[in-house]
Design a protein around this motif. Structure first.
Motif, PDB file in Angstrom:
ATOM      1  N   GLY A  29     -10.085   0.069  20.507  1.00 15.99           N
ATOM      2  CA  GLY A  29     -10.978  -1.063  20.377  1.00 15.99           C
ATOM      3  C   GLY A  29     -11.426  -1.227  18.932  1.00 15.99           C
ATOM      4  N   THR A  30     -12.111  -2.335  18.654  1.00 16.41           N
ATOM      5  CA  THR A  30     -12.432  -2.697  17.278  1.00 16.41           C
ATOM      6  C   THR A  30     -13.299  -1.664  16.579  1.00 16.41           C
ATOM      7  N   LEU A  31     -14.477  -1.383  17.108  1.00 18.14           N
ATOM      8  CA  LEU A  31     -15.380  -0.441  16.447  1.00 18.14           C
ATOM      9  C   LEU A  31     -14.773   0.948  16.385  1.00 18.14           C
ATOM     10  N   GLN A  32     -14.221   1.389  17.493  1.00 21.22           N
ATOM     11  CA  GLN A  32     -13.638   2.731  17.507  1.00 21.22           C
ATOM     12  C   GLN A  32     -12.487   2.834  16.506  1.00 21.22           C
ATOM     13  N   GLY A  33     -11.716   1.748  16.386  1.00 20.63           N
ATOM     14  CA  GLY A  33     -10.615   1.750  15.426  1.00 20.63           C
ATOM     15  C   GLY A  33     -11.100   1.889  14.001  1.00 20.63           C
ATOM     16  N   ILE A  34     -12.167   1.162  13.671  1.00 15.29           N
ATOM     17  CA  ILE A  34     -12.741   1.278  12.334  1.00 15.29           C
ATOM     18  C   ILE A  34     -13.279   2.688  12.123  1.00 15.29           C
ATOM     19  N   LEU A  35     -13.953   3.227  13.129  1.00 12.02           N
ATOM     20  CA  LEU A  35     -14.507   4.574  13.002  1.00 12.02           C
ATOM     21  C   LEU A  35     -13.403   5.608  12.816  1.00 12.02           C
ATOM     22  N   VAL A  36     -12.296   5.439  13.535  1.00 11.84           N
ATOM     23  CA  VAL A  36     -11.161   6.351  13.364  1.00 11.84           C
ATOM     24  C   VAL A  36     -10.660   6.285  11.924  1.00 11.84           C
ATOM     25  N   ALA A  37     -10.509   5.069  11.406  1.00  9.26           N
ATOM     26  CA  ALA A  37     -10.015   4.923  10.041  1.00  9.26           C
ATOM     27  C   ALA A  37     -10.990   5.516   9.029  1.00  9.26           C
ATOM     28  N   ILE A  38     -12.286   5.308   9.254  1.00  5.59           N
ATOM     29  CA  ILE A  38     -13.290   5.873   8.352  1.00  5.59           C
ATOM     30  C   ILE A  38     -13.233   7.395   8.376  1.00  5.59           C
ATOM     31  N   VAL A  39     -13.125   7.960   9.571  1.00  2.00           N
ATOM     32  CA  VAL A  39     -13.049   9.418   9.687  1.00  2.00           C
ATOM     33  C   VAL A  39     -11.809   9.944   8.976  1.00  2.00           C
TER      34      VAL A  39
ATOM     35  N   VAL B  82       0.831  -1.200   0.000  1.00  2.00           N
ATOM     36  CA  VAL B  82       0.000   0.000   0.000  1.00  2.00           C
ATOM     37  C   VAL B  82       0.869   1.254   0.000  1.00  2.00           C
ATOM     38  N   HIS B  83       1.925   1.246   0.803  1.00  2.00           N
ATOM     39  CA  HIS B  83       2.809   2.417   0.902  1.00  2.00           C
ATOM     40  C   HIS B  83       3.496   2.687  -0.429  1.00  2.00           C
ATOM     41  N   ARG B  84       3.874   1.612  -1.121  1.00  2.00           N
ATOM     42  CA  ARG B  84       4.551   1.779  -2.401  1.00  2.00           C
ATOM     43  C   ARG B  84       3.618   2.379  -3.458  1.00  2.00           C
ATOM     44  N   VAL B  85       2.348   2.027  -3.386  1.00  2.00           N
ATOM     45  CA  VAL B  85       1.390   2.491  -4.391  1.00  2.00           C
ATOM     46  C   VAL B  85       0.810   3.853  -4.034  1.00  2.00           C
ATOM     47  N   ARG B  86       0.428   4.042  -2.752  1.00  2.00           N
ATOM     48  CA  ARG B  86      -0.268   5.282  -2.373  1.00  2.00           C
ATOM     49  C   ARG B  86      -0.049   5.563  -0.895  1.00  2.00           C
ATOM     50  N   GLU B  87       0.743   6.587  -0.616  1.00  2.00           N
ATOM     51  CA  GLU B  87       1.133   6.880   0.755  1.00  2.00           C
ATOM     52  C   GLU B  87      -0.057   7.294   1.617  1.00  2.00           C
ATOM     53  N   MET B  88      -1.007   8.036   1.050  1.00  2.54           N
ATOM     54  CA  MET B  88      -2.155   8.484   1.830  1.00  2.54           C
ATOM     55  C   MET B  88      -2.953   7.294   2.353  1.00  2.54           C
ATOM     56  N   GLU B  89      -3.171   6.293   1.512  1.00  2.00           N
ATOM     57  CA  GLU B  89      -3.946   5.137   1.947  1.00  2.00           C
ATOM     58  C   GLU B  89      -3.157   4.254   2.913  1.00  2.00           C
ATOM     59  N   PHE B  90      -1.838   4.328   2.844  1.00  2.00           N
ATOM     60  CA  PHE B  90      -1.019   3.668   3.861  1.00  2.00           C
ATOM     61  C   PHE B  90      -1.304   4.280   5.229  1.00  2.00           C
ATOM     62  N   LEU B  91      -1.484   5.594   5.259  1.00  2.00           N
ATOM     63  CA  LEU B  91      -1.822   6.254   6.526  1.00  2.00           C
ATOM     64  C   LEU B  91      -3.194   5.809   7.023  1.00  2.00           C
ATOM     65  N   TRP B  92      -4.132   5.544   6.104  1.00  2.00           N
ATOM     66  CA  TRP B  92      -5.432   5.014   6.515  1.00  2.00           C
ATOM     67  C   TRP B  92      -5.255   3.673   7.212  1.00  2.00           C
ATOM     68  N   ALA B  93      -4.411   2.803   6.627  1.00  2.00           N
ATOM     69  CA  ALA B  93      -4.180   1.485   7.219  1.00  2.00           C
ATOM     70  C   ALA B  93      -3.566   1.613   8.602  1.00  2.00           C
ATOM     71  N   VAL B  94      -2.588   2.517   8.733  1.00  2.00           N
ATOM     72  CA  VAL B  94      -1.950   2.726  10.038  1.00  2.00           C
ATOM     73  C   VAL B  94      -2.970   3.276  11.035  1.00  2.00           C
ATOM     74  N   ALA B  95      -3.821   4.194  10.575  1.00  2.00           N
ATOM     75  CA  ALA B  95      -4.849   4.753  11.462  1.00  2.00           C
ATOM     76  C   ALA B  95      -5.788   3.657  11.961  1.00  2.00           C
ATOM     77  N   ALA B  96      -6.179   2.732  11.074  1.00  2.00           N
ATOM     78  CA  ALA B  96      -7.046   1.624  11.492  1.00  2.00           C
ATOM     79  C   ALA B  96      -6.347   0.745  12.517  1.00  2.00           C
ATOM     80  N   LEU B  97      -5.077   0.438  12.270  1.00  2.00           N
ATOM     81  CA  LEU B  97      -4.320  -0.399  13.212  1.00  2.00           C
ATOM     82  C   LEU B  97      -4.214   0.281  14.573  1.00  2.00           C
ATOM     83  N   VAL B  98      -3.781   1.537  14.574  1.00  2.00           N
ATOM     84  CA  VAL B  98      -3.607   2.264  15.833  1.00  2.00           C
ATOM     85  C   VAL B  98      -4.944   2.428  16.536  1.00  2.00           C
TER      86      VAL B  98
END
Length: 547
Positions: free
Chosen positions: A387-397, A365-381
């Motif tokens: 927690g699970t739902l809050q993590g997804i909501l953070v990534a969606i936001v 993801v990082h190699r193709v598109r750095e912005m979306e790599f940040l989305w993935a990191v945001a979901a992980l963090v």
């Protein structure tokens, strides 16, 4: 159910049977544990692993998804039941639990009928990658203390990390040994016999070891007592609806979000993608059906789905087998399930969840598109910290903010023509040989132009026009899907300013909708047919003819 039955292959049967038996060994103890988290009797967990599982297997659209309950739903259920039945009597809790599950089911079915499943479209592939990795880390951290024989009050992620580290001097060598043997069996069988039932074999060895060697005497914990008996009809309490409906909305959102994310995360490339609106209805009926037989709120579980998928599940037949094992367990096999060592179960879950953390996917993801790599990191963090739902909501936001930023500042390219062709492309140092035409500026805005970004587009165009000192500006609208009224007004005002300064504006390659809108406006009358052109090649030819 008819979808996968129609396509069923004989060679899938063995994999589904093994997966169903393996998932049962994980889901049954987990469901009982989650029931205790919610403050309910352990048999409620068994009911939840039976009824919702069967209903979803018949109606759901995900092939590997395992539906019972999850730790997050259990925690939310506990909070709701504490408010609705503060006295805590078993009868009152059972009635409140059935009422809550029924309300969750009604909310989900209504959402499906209203076609609100589009909410799932906000979960992108990078978000799923981060979600799976975060869940894998949380599951691993949850299982490691059980593998080591360390006991402490669970809390937030870093609290658990610190508590695990502080507990290392007090670990139980026999418990660690059982866990290590289980991991050796799991990874050994997977390496030597990739299609072998490694989790099932590991659990069988754990039960045998507990029985033959009396491991309890050495401090090795086991699943513990499992009550027997069939569930009776539950009686939801209408009087509790008022106090439970808000919690039901939250649990329904949690259930659907986890379920659709989990279903998408574990879907194989050759399998149909879970259909959000059908998932809402299937999950709603699973909850409503479970409520009538005393189950607590249910949803798709990540760890159990991981076990189910990695054990080889091909269809929901695996879940029907798991439900059958649950039923048999309730009637006959409780004493064997009681003997599963805790470290054995923890090792199975840990081995299953290890495949969720894939650094290579993050690198792709990082190699193709750095912005979306940040989305993935945001979901992980988000999953790890909140927690699970809050993590997804953070990534969606984060995703929505990033999309809003991109929408508010669309790209505007200055074009040149590739020598000897009719190909027009953005000018760059890499293609410095591309043809330009003194006095003619070719601009290509991209994306939808509307009130949010109209002023930015106007300012950017003015700057480029001033820099180029152009006599004619050709706006290539081939990449503009829509021109909203505010944006049309901006183009009209830009044309007037340019005309006052002796610069002519042409519009090129308008799609039919945009063309019709321009023609209905005063701008269409001003430009006339001669200043609205079919393509850039025609614009260049016309400019060269005039000048």
């Amino acid at each position: 159910m008819l979808d996968w039955i129609r396509d069923y292959r004989g060679e899938w049967l063995k994999a589904d049977v093994v997966a169903g038996l393996t998932a049962a060994a994980v889901v049954i103890p987990q469901a009982m544990a989650y029931a205790t988290i919610a403050g309910l009797p352990v048999q409620i967990g068994l009911y939840t692993a039976l009824v919702p599982t069967v209903v979803y297997a018949v109606l759901g659209t995900s092939r590997p998804l395992s539906v019972s309950t999850t730790s997050t739903i259990a925690i939310l259920t506990a909070a709701a039941l504490h408010r609705a039945a503060p006295a805590g009597g078993s009868a009152a809790l059972a009635g409140a639990s059935a009422t809550l599950a029924l309300l969750v089911g009604i909310v989900l079915v209504l959402a499906g009928l209203l076609r609100l499943g589009f909410v799932a479209n906000f979960i992108s592939e990078p978000v799923l990658i981060g979600f799976k990795a975060g869940v894998g880390l949380v599951i691993a951290l949850d299982q490691i203390p059980k593998l080591l024989g360390i006991h402490f009050d669970s809390g937030a992620f870093f609290h658990n990390v610190l508590a695990t580290a502080q507990g290392l001097p007090h670990l139980s060598p026999p418990t660690l040994a059982v866990g290590a043997v289980t991991l050796a069996i799991l990874f050994g069988v997977e390496r030597l016999l990739p299609r072998g039932p490694a989790p099932l074999l590991a659990i069988a060895v754990g039960i045998a070891g507990m029985s033959l060697f009396g491991l309890r005497a050495y401090g090795v914990g086991s699943v513990g007592h499992v009550p027997t008996g069939l569930p009776g009809l539950a009686h939801p309490e209408p009087a509790l609806v008022r106090s439970l409906w808000l919690a039901a909305l939250g649990i329904a959102l949690m259930s659907f979000t986890e379920t659709i994310a989990c279903g998408r995360a574990f879907a194989a490339s050759h399998e149909p993608t879970p259909a959000p609106n059908r998932e809402l209805v299937a999950l709603g009926l699973a909850n409503a059906g479970g409520a009538l037989l005393g189950a607590m709120p249910a949803g798709g579980g990540t760890s159990q789905t991981a076990v189910n998928r990695l054990a080889g599940a091909r269809t929901q037949l695996a879940e029907l087998i798991m439900a059958a094992v649950t039923l048999v367990t309730m009637m006959l096999l409780a004493r064997f399930i009681e003997l599963i060592p805790e470290p054995t179960l923890a090792a199975v879950v840990l081995a299953s969840s290890s495949g969720l953390v894939k650094p290579a996917e993050f690198r792709k993801v990082h190699r193709v598109r750095e912005m979306e790599f940040l989305w993935a990191v945001a979901a992980l963090v988000g999953v790890v910290l909140l927690g699970t739902l809050q993590g997804i909501l953070v990534a969606i936001v984060v995703s929505l903010v990033a999309i809003a930023h991109q929408t508010a500042e669309p790209r505007i390219y200055v074009l040149g023509r590739k020598p000897g062709t009719n190909v027009f492309r953005p000018r760059s140092a890499e293609h410095s040989e591309d043809e330009t035409f003194p006095g003619l500026l070719l601009l290509r805005p991209e994306g939808r132009i509307f009130f949010v970004n109209a002023e930015h587009v106007a300012a950017r165009m003015r700057a480029l026009i001033t820099e180029a000192k152009a006599k004619v500006v050709a706006l290539d609208f081939g990449g503009v899907s829509d021109l909203e009224y505010t944006a049309l007004k901006m183009v009209t005002e830009t044309e007037e300013r340019l005309r006052e300064n002796g610069v002519t504006l042409w519009l090129v390659d308008l799609n039919p909708e945009v063309l019709a809108m321009v023609q209905r406006s005063p701008l269409g009358e001003t430009l006339g047919r001669e200043r609205m052109l079919f393509n850039l090649e025609q614009a260049v030819a016309k400019f060269q003819e005039i000048h």
